[in-house]
Scaffold this motif. Structure first.
Motif, PDB file in Angstrom:
ATOM      1  N   THR A 206      10.198   1.085  -2.607  1.00  0.00           N
ATOM      2  CA  THR A 206       9.230   0.694  -1.575  1.00  0.00           C
ATOM      3  C   THR A 206       9.939   0.338  -0.271  1.00  0.00           C
ATOM      4  O   THR A 206       9.417   0.599   0.812  1.00  0.00           O
ATOM      5  CB  THR A 206       8.365  -0.479  -2.054  1.00  0.00           C
ATOM      6  OG1 THR A 206       9.203  -1.510  -2.603  1.00  0.00           O
ATOM      7  CG2 THR A 206       7.373  -0.026  -3.113  1.00  0.00           C
ATOM      8  N   TYR A 210       8.588   2.470   2.997  1.00  0.00           N
ATOM      9  CA  TYR A 210       7.953   1.863   4.175  1.00  0.00           C
ATOM     10  C   TYR A 210       8.853   1.880   5.405  1.00  0.00           C
ATOM     11  O   TYR A 210       8.450   1.395   6.460  1.00  0.00           O
ATOM     12  CB  TYR A 210       7.456   0.462   3.831  1.00  0.00           C
ATOM     13  CG  TYR A 210       6.197   0.526   2.990  1.00  0.00           C
ATOM     14  CD1 TYR A 210       4.965   0.767   3.576  1.00  0.00           C
ATOM     15  CD2 TYR A 210       6.260   0.437   1.604  1.00  0.00           C
ATOM     16  CE1 TYR A 210       3.819   0.887   2.816  1.00  0.00           C
ATOM     17  CE2 TYR A 210       5.112   0.556   0.833  1.00  0.00           C
ATOM     18  CZ  TYR A 210       3.891   0.782   1.445  1.00  0.00           C
ATOM     19  OH  TYR A 210       2.757   0.921   0.676  1.00  0.00           O
ATOM     20  N   GLU A 398       2.486   3.814  -5.602  1.00  0.00           N
ATOM     21  CA  GLU A 398       3.239   4.241  -4.420  1.00  0.00           C
ATOM     22  C   GLU A 398       3.704   5.694  -4.542  1.00  0.00           C
ATOM     23  O   GLU A 398       3.860   6.391  -3.533  1.00  0.00           O
ATOM     24  CB  GLU A 398       4.434   3.319  -4.194  1.00  0.00           C
ATOM     25  CG  GLU A 398       4.072   1.882  -3.827  1.00  0.00           C
ATOM     26  CD  GLU A 398       3.530   1.736  -2.406  1.00  0.00           C
ATOM     27  OE1 GLU A 398       3.381   2.769  -1.709  1.00  0.00           O
ATOM     28  OE2 GLU A 398       3.243   0.601  -1.996  1.00  0.00           O
ATOM     29  N   GLN A 437      -6.610  -5.654   3.874  1.00  0.00           N
ATOM     30  CA  GLN A 437      -6.105  -4.752   4.902  1.00  0.00           C
ATOM     31  C   GLN A 437      -5.576  -5.528   6.103  1.00  0.00           C
ATOM     32  O   GLN A 437      -4.583  -5.132   6.720  1.00  0.00           O
ATOM     33  CB  GLN A 437      -7.213  -3.790   5.341  1.00  0.00           C
ATOM     34  CG  GLN A 437      -7.504  -2.696   4.334  1.00  0.00           C
ATOM     35  CD  GLN A 437      -8.616  -1.777   4.797  1.00  0.00           C
ATOM     36  OE1 GLN A 437      -9.654  -2.220   5.292  1.00  0.00           O
ATOM     37  NE2 GLN A 437      -8.415  -0.479   4.639  1.00  0.00           N
ATOM     38  N   TYR A 440      -2.074  -6.667   5.196  1.00  0.00           N
ATOM     39  CA  TYR A 440      -1.061  -5.624   5.056  1.00  0.00           C
ATOM     40  C   TYR A 440      -1.504  -4.367   5.797  1.00  0.00           C
ATOM     41  O   TYR A 440      -1.868  -3.352   5.187  1.00  0.00           O
ATOM     42  CB  TYR A 440      -0.830  -5.309   3.578  1.00  0.00           C
ATOM     43  CG  TYR A 440      -0.549  -6.520   2.728  1.00  0.00           C
ATOM     44  CD1 TYR A 440       0.652  -7.212   2.848  1.00  0.00           C
ATOM     45  CD2 TYR A 440      -1.497  -6.992   1.810  1.00  0.00           C
ATOM     46  CE1 TYR A 440       0.909  -8.329   2.073  1.00  0.00           C
ATOM     47  CE2 TYR A 440      -1.240  -8.108   1.037  1.00  0.00           C
ATOM     48  CZ  TYR A 440      -0.042  -8.783   1.166  1.00  0.00           C
ATOM     49  OH  TYR A 440       0.210  -9.885   0.402  1.00  0.00           O
ATOM     50  N   VAL A 443      -0.357  -0.470   5.049  1.00  0.00           N
ATOM     51  CA  VAL A 443      -0.767   0.312   3.881  1.00  0.00           C
ATOM     52  C   VAL A 443      -1.820   1.324   4.314  1.00  0.00           C
ATOM     53  O   VAL A 443      -2.826   0.967   4.926  1.00  0.00           O
ATOM     54  CB  VAL A 443      -1.330  -0.597   2.771  1.00  0.00           C
ATOM     55  CG1 VAL A 443      -1.831   0.238   1.603  1.00  0.00           C
ATOM     56  CG2 VAL A 443      -0.257  -1.576   2.297  1.00  0.00           C
ATOM     57  N   SER A 448      -4.552   3.622  -0.715  1.00  0.00           N
ATOM     58  CA  SER A 448      -4.380   2.324  -0.053  1.00  0.00           C
ATOM     59  C   SER A 448      -5.193   1.225  -0.723  1.00  0.00           C
ATOM     60  O   SER A 448      -4.731   0.084  -0.840  1.00  0.00           O
ATOM     61  CB  SER A 448      -4.754   2.429   1.424  1.00  0.00           C
ATOM     62  OG  SER A 448      -6.122   2.778   1.585  1.00  0.00           O
ATOM     63  N   ILE A 451      -3.399   0.086  -3.918  1.00  0.00           N
ATOM     64  CA  ILE A 451      -2.143  -0.582  -3.576  1.00  0.00           C
ATOM     65  C   ILE A 451      -2.417  -2.002  -3.107  1.00  0.00           C
ATOM     66  O   ILE A 451      -1.718  -2.953  -3.492  1.00  0.00           O
ATOM     67  CB  ILE A 451      -1.375   0.222  -2.512  1.00  0.00           C
ATOM     68  CG1 ILE A 451      -0.805   1.508  -3.125  1.00  0.00           C
ATOM     69  CG2 ILE A 451      -0.244  -0.611  -1.904  1.00  0.00           C
ATOM     70  CD1 ILE A 451      -0.181   2.460  -2.134  1.00  0.00           C
ATOM     71  N   ARG A 455      -1.162  -5.500  -4.868  1.00  0.00           N
ATOM     72  CA  ARG A 455      -0.486  -6.572  -4.126  1.00  0.00           C
ATOM     73  C   ARG A 455      -1.211  -7.902  -4.310  1.00  0.00           C
ATOM     74  O   ARG A 455      -0.568  -8.964  -4.409  1.00  0.00           O
ATOM     75  CB  ARG A 455      -0.396  -6.208  -2.646  1.00  0.00           C
ATOM     76  CG  ARG A 455       0.563  -5.067  -2.370  1.00  0.00           C
ATOM     77  CD  ARG A 455       0.799  -4.858  -0.890  1.00  0.00           C
ATOM     78  NE  ARG A 455       1.661  -3.702  -0.651  1.00  0.00           N
ATOM     79  CZ  ARG A 455       2.169  -3.361   0.522  1.00  0.00           C
ATOM     80  NH1 ARG A 455       1.867  -4.096   1.599  1.00  0.00           N
ATOM     81  NH2 ARG A 455       2.950  -2.301   0.654  1.00  0.00           N
ATOM     82  N   TRP A 475       8.057  -4.408   1.556  1.00  0.00           N
ATOM     83  CA  TRP A 475       6.844  -3.799   2.097  1.00  0.00           C
ATOM     84  C   TRP A 475       6.906  -3.640   3.617  1.00  0.00           C
ATOM     85  O   TRP A 475       5.971  -3.139   4.209  1.00  0.00           O
ATOM     86  CB  TRP A 475       5.623  -4.632   1.741  1.00  0.00           C
ATOM     87  CG  TRP A 475       5.284  -4.684   0.283  1.00  0.00           C
ATOM     88  CD1 TRP A 475       5.551  -3.736  -0.666  1.00  0.00           C
ATOM     89  CD2 TRP A 475       4.603  -5.748  -0.392  1.00  0.00           C
ATOM     90  NE1 TRP A 475       5.073  -4.159  -1.892  1.00  0.00           N
ATOM     91  CE2 TRP A 475       4.492  -5.383  -1.754  1.00  0.00           C
ATOM     92  CE3 TRP A 475       4.070  -6.973   0.010  1.00  0.00           C
ATOM     93  CZ2 TRP A 475       3.869  -6.198  -2.691  1.00  0.00           C
ATOM     94  CZ3 TRP A 475       3.442  -7.788  -0.922  1.00  0.00           C
ATOM     95  CH2 TRP A 475       3.345  -7.408  -2.263  1.00  0.00           C
ATOM     96  N   SER A 477       6.540  -5.990   5.762  1.00  0.00           N
ATOM     97  CA  SER A 477       5.314  -6.686   6.127  1.00  0.00           C
ATOM     98  C   SER A 477       5.598  -8.046   6.745  1.00  0.00           C
ATOM     99  O   SER A 477       4.886  -9.017   6.501  1.00  0.00           O
ATOM    100  CB  SER A 477       4.423  -6.857   4.871  1.00  0.00           C
ATOM    101  OG  SER A 477       3.157  -7.340   5.218  1.00  0.00           O
TER     102      SER A 477
END
Length: 577
Positions: A206, A210, A398, A437, A440, A443, A448, A451, A455, A475, A477
């Motif tokens: 990951t 990303y 993923e 959303q 994150y 994504v 999505s 995922i 998470r 991630w 993030s």
């Protein structure tokens, strides 16, 4: 001298070492030539490697990130890290000890012991480099001890991430092949190596995905394969007794590790004065006052599987209404109405003096007799089967190969423990949760929705298990850490019943303290003891509401200045120059 010191540490570290070694010649006579010959020698030496595991810092990754809000935010959360002169995690002593062992252990005459303890050493070399990779990214790679006069080796440059990860996976594959196949709560086994491989593969896969680095699929597939091996061919399962209202809590507040799920744990015992401070940390008003943030509380689903954040005015519900009818893991992680301490029958409301957010932590908390600082004895998890299931589901998602069947044999098992409905792949992807959303935004794609749900599941299931910082990093993030930190909602000054028992638990007031105070009631002054935002939510850190995360710098830590001077072939991490 170095070798003798390492042996001495091993003796001090493990109380239960074999007496065989003590019957040998005096320590001053121990050399590489007359050691490493018996199984007890190999066991004694490798015992020292276990010092590498975290002890009371088992929830460090949550406190560094946004899972635990305390009186002081971490440097990572405040964006206040600086380049250290020395230290800073750039230490290599453990690696030298491991490589020294690997250069000598084959002298042992016991083939079975040689195979197993060699596997232990390969596991720990993989673990060592994984920790370095997460912290610094590219680092020099050494698979042999270095002579102090070998300047060329001492000044080796950094190797690529892929080179380091490939060496980690090679060591883990060797460990998986050689380690004993048995259930050992506090010792490295084949199952420990498989679990770590599933973690390493997911992390790197990951991390690279990303950041749009080609070849990430190889690592995600390695994670899937290791997890599948554990799921299909190991004795581990999701712990449960059929009681969804207590099983998750019991898994973590048992004095002894529940070996049906805990693949590897850190052992604590009053008998040998090895303990930690989780009871004191979570129950006292004088040490950190840790609390769960509201955005995580909001993430817990309703018990019927619907989204709490789809409810109108969800952010302005009083506590008792807010926590009613939620995923049972919420009431087994923080104090909610009806909470009792282990071994006690008295119901306790949240103690707002012991938590910055109002959501008081209960995970790992045991009987009040262990509330003194450094008296807790619950064994703490390092690797557990629940994480492996989450690794499997996320890696498949993923990769774009996740099926409903995959969810049913992974996420479903965790939800079954607490009586929650399963995760529906089609529904999750058809209607991604807008609340998730917002947390994150990177994504995207056809998968999505699921995922985001995985998470959610990961943050809830693995709370206080040292994963959150690593998850945010892999991630990409970091901006998630800059979102507002908030706590309980209160409509204003007044008297509040926090557990629906008809009695006042908390009085919020402004100005002078109320007269005729009642014993056992918490009296809290607004804008002094507690602060609120404009919406009536507790603001646990009003001095740090404006925070920044540098996307070009903050995912890695800086290399200490002295190390750059000693090794001119090292380069500083981006943004830290």
């Amino acid at each position: 001298m170095k070798f003798k010191y390492a042996i001495m540490i091993c003796i001090l570290f493990m109380v239960g070492c074999s007496d065989d070694f003590l019957d040998k010649q005096p320590l001053s006579d121990v050399t590489a030539d007359n050691f490493f010959l018996k199984a007890s020698d190999l066991q004694l030496y490798t015992n020292g490697f276990y010092r590498m595991f975290p002890s009371t810092a088992i929830y460090d990754g949550d406190a560094r990130a946004d899972n635990i809000v305390s009186t002081t935010l971490s440097e990572e959360m405040r964006g206040a890290r600086t380049i250290p002169t020395t230290g800073g995690g750039w230490d290599w002593e453990n690696l030298r000890d491991i490589n020294y062992f690997l250069e000598n252990y084959e002298k042992c005459e016991d083939e079975a012991a040689k195979r197993h303890y060699g596997g232990v050493a390969y596991f720990f070399r993989a673990y060592f480099y994984f920790e370095k990779l997460k912290r610094f990214g590219e680092v020099p790679y050494y698979d042999a001890t270095i002579d102090p006069d070998d300047m060329e080796s001492l000044q080796a440059p950094r190797e690529s991430r892929q080179f380091i990860v490939d060496r980690i996976l090679e060591d883990l594959d060797r460990a998986i092949e050689d380690l004993n196949e048995e259930v050992q709560a506090f010792r490295i086994t084949k199952y420990s190596a498989l679990a770590l491989k599933s973690r390493v593969g997911l992390y790197e896969g990951t991390y690279e995905k990303y950041r749009e680095i080609s070849g990430y699929e190889t690592y995600l597939n390695a994670s899937v394969d290791a997890a599948m091996e554990l799921m299909d061919n190991s004795p581990y399962e999701v712990y449960g007794t059929g009681n969804p209202d207590t099983d998750y809590m019991t898994l973590f507040n048992s004095h002894d590790a529940q070996t049906s799920e805990m693949i590897l744990s850190r052992q604590f015992s009053q008998t040998v004065a090895v303990d930690h401070n989780v009871n004191y940390y979570t129950t006292t008003s004088s040490f950190g006052r840790p609390g769960m943030p509201k955005d995580l509380v909001n993430s817990y689903l309703m018990q019927d599987g619907s989204r709490f954040t789809d409810n109108p005015n969800y952010d302005q519900l009083f506590f008792t209404a807010e926590v009613a009818g939620r995923d049972p893991r919420l009431s087994q992680t923080i104090r909610t109405p009806g909470y009792t301490r282990k071994g006690e029958s008295m119901e306790l409301a949240p103690n707002l003096g012991a938590t910055m957010t109002g959501y008081q932590l209960t995970k790992y908390v045991t009987e009040p007799v262990y509330d003194t600082n450094d008296e807790s004895i619950t064994d703490l998890p390092i690797l557990r089967f629940g994480e492996v299931l989450l690794n499997y589901a996320e890696a498949k998602a993923e990769l774009g190969t996740l099926t409903q069947s995959d969810l049913d044999m992974s996420i479903q098992l965790l939800r079954d423990r607490v009586g929650m409905p399963g995760l529906d792949l089609g529904a999750a992807n058809a209607t991604p949760d807008p609340y998730m959303q917002d947390q994150y935004p990177t994504v995207s794609g056809a998968n999505s929705g699921v995922i985001l749900e995985i998470r959610r599941e990961r943050r809830i299931e693995l709370y206080m298990e040292n994963h959150r910082w690593d998850d945010i990093v892999r991630w990409k993030s970091g901006q998630t850490l800059t979102q507002p930190l908030r706590g309980l909602y209160f409509p204003g000054a007044g008297e509040y019943d926090m557990d629906d028992d008809g009695d006042v638990d908390v009085v919020l007031f402004e100005g002078e303290e109320p007269s005729g105070q009642v014993q056992g009631v918490q009296y809290i002054r607004i804008n002094s003891d507690i602060f609120f935002d404009a919406e009536g939510l507790i603001d646990p850190q009003p001095d740090f509401n404006t925070r920044a995360f540098d996307e070009e710098r903050d995912y890695l830590y800086p290399i200490p200045r002295v190390e750059l001077q000693l090794n001119p072939n090292l380069t500083q991490n981006p943004g830290w120059e």
